[in-house]
Design a protein around this motif. Structure first.
Motif, mmCIF file in Angstrom:
data_model
loop_
_atom_site.group_PDB
_atom_site.id
_atom_site.type_symbol
_atom_site.label_atom_id
_atom_site.label_comp_id
_atom_site.label_asym_id
_atom_site.label_seq_id
_atom_site.Cartn_x
_atom_site.Cartn_y
_atom_site.Cartn_z
ATOM 1 N N VAL A 14 0.844 -1.200 0.000
ATOM 2 C CA VAL A 14 0.000 0.000 0.000
ATOM 3 C C VAL A 14 0.881 1.252 0.000
ATOM 4 C CG1 VAL A 14 -1.799 1.287 1.237
ATOM 5 C CG2 VAL A 14 -1.902 -1.203 1.140
ATOM 6 N N GLN A 18 1.521 4.589 -2.738
ATOM 7 C CA GLN A 18 1.401 5.999 -2.359
ATOM 8 C C GLN A 18 2.632 6.816 -2.751
ATOM 9 O OE1 GLN A 18 0.614 5.946 1.868
ATOM 10 N NE2 GLN A 18 -1.583 6.083 1.509
ATOM 11 N N VAL A 69 -0.464 5.019 5.925
ATOM 12 C CA VAL A 69 -1.133 3.717 5.944
ATOM 13 C C VAL A 69 -1.411 3.323 7.386
ATOM 14 C CG1 VAL A 69 -0.835 1.265 5.401
ATOM 15 C CG2 VAL A 69 -0.078 2.996 3.782
ATOM 16 N N ARG A 70 -2.583 2.724 7.619
ATOM 17 C CA ARG A 70 -2.990 2.335 8.978
ATOM 18 C C ARG A 70 -3.558 0.923 8.961
ATOM 19 N NH1 ARG A 70 -6.601 6.638 10.797
ATOM 20 N NH2 ARG A 70 -4.704 7.646 11.445
ATOM 21 N N SER A 71 -3.321 0.194 10.067
ATOM 22 C CA SER A 71 -3.883 -1.140 10.270
ATOM 23 C C SER A 71 -4.110 -1.325 11.770
ATOM 24 C CB SER A 71 -2.903 -2.204 9.757
ATOM 25 O OG SER A 71 -3.407 -3.500 9.967
ATOM 26 N N GLU A 81 0.507 2.747 12.343
ATOM 27 C CA GLU A 81 0.674 3.482 11.101
ATOM 28 C C GLU A 81 2.052 3.133 10.559
ATOM 29 O OE1 GLU A 81 -0.273 7.609 11.772
ATOM 30 O OE2 GLU A 81 -2.189 7.066 12.688
ATOM 31 N N THR A 114 -6.052 -6.041 10.428
ATOM 32 C CA THR A 114 -6.950 -5.571 9.373
ATOM 33 C C THR A 114 -6.102 -5.201 8.161
ATOM 34 O OG1 THR A 114 -6.857 -3.277 10.117
ATOM 35 C CG2 THR A 114 -8.628 -4.662 11.038
ATOM 36 N N ALA A 115 -6.700 -5.286 6.994
ATOM 37 C CA ALA A 115 -5.966 -4.936 5.781
ATOM 38 C C ALA A 115 -5.448 -3.511 5.901
ATOM 39 C CB ALA A 115 -6.871 -5.072 4.568
ATOM 40 N N PRO A 116 -4.144 -3.311 5.730
ATOM 41 C CA PRO A 116 -3.618 -1.944 5.771
ATOM 42 C C PRO A 116 -4.308 -1.095 4.716
ATOM 43 C CG PRO A 116 -1.828 -3.528 5.886
ATOM 44 C CD PRO A 116 -3.081 -4.297 5.561
ATOM 45 N N ARG A 117 -4.645 0.125 5.090
ATOM 46 C CA ARG A 117 -5.361 1.000 4.177
ATOM 47 C C ARG A 117 -4.785 2.408 4.243
ATOM 48 N NH1 ARG A 117 -7.558 0.213 8.758
ATOM 49 N NH2 ARG A 117 -8.667 1.776 9.941
ATOM 50 N N ALA A 118 -4.873 3.076 3.138
ATOM 51 C CA ALA A 118 -4.404 4.451 3.057
ATOM 52 C C ALA A 118 -5.350 5.361 3.828
ATOM 53 C CB ALA A 118 -4.327 4.880 1.606
ATOM 54 N N PHE A 119 -4.810 6.420 4.351
ATOM 55 C CA PHE A 119 -5.639 7.463 4.940
ATOM 56 C C PHE A 119 -5.023 8.795 4.579
ATOM 57 C CE2 PHE A 119 -2.502 6.631 8.224
ATOM 58 C CZ PHE A 119 -2.247 7.859 8.797
#
Length: 127
Positions: A14, A18, A69-71, A81, A114-119
């Protein structure tokens, strides 16, 4: 040879998307070859240093360290993060950190996540 953990690899992919304007292909190919050189646990996260195959093409990156990125990790959903460090076009380290108190006895590299996701980064104005 130690490879990146599932959490590290998921976050790194991820992050690569970015920080790389070319669609992250070069960084992701590098990450597939990553061999861990060392890990340091800080009490609120960790640093993982690794080497990648330098026969692969270097990546173009917009920022290093970079990424938002956060999980959530482990049974208590400890928030982490991540940032990816790239030098001379080659990925070399991932940093995981939290603004919360320590993660206790949770094994951050083996726990479910949890799936790492962008924020979106915070909007910080400099005066």
């Amino acid at each position: 040879m130690k490879q990146l953990s599932a959490l590290e690899m998921a976050a790194a992919v991820v992050l690569a998307k970015q920080v790389s304007p070319d669609g992250s292909h070069a960084l992701i190919e590098q990450l597939k070859t990553a061999e861990v050189c060392g890990r340091e646990f800080t009490g609120v996260g960790f640093y993982t240093e690794f080497s990648v195959d330098r026969a692969l093409p270097p990546a173009v990156v917009t920022a290093s360290p970079g990424g938002w990125v956060r999980s959530e990790v482990g049974p208590d959903a400890y928030p982490l993060e991540f940032m990816l460090y790239v030098k001379d076009g080659y990925a070399e380290m991932i940093e995981a950190y939290s603004y919360f108190d320590g993660y206790g006895d949770t094994n951050l590299l083996a726990a479910s996540f949890t799936a790492p996701r962008a924020f979106d980064p915070p909007n910080i104005e400099v005066s």
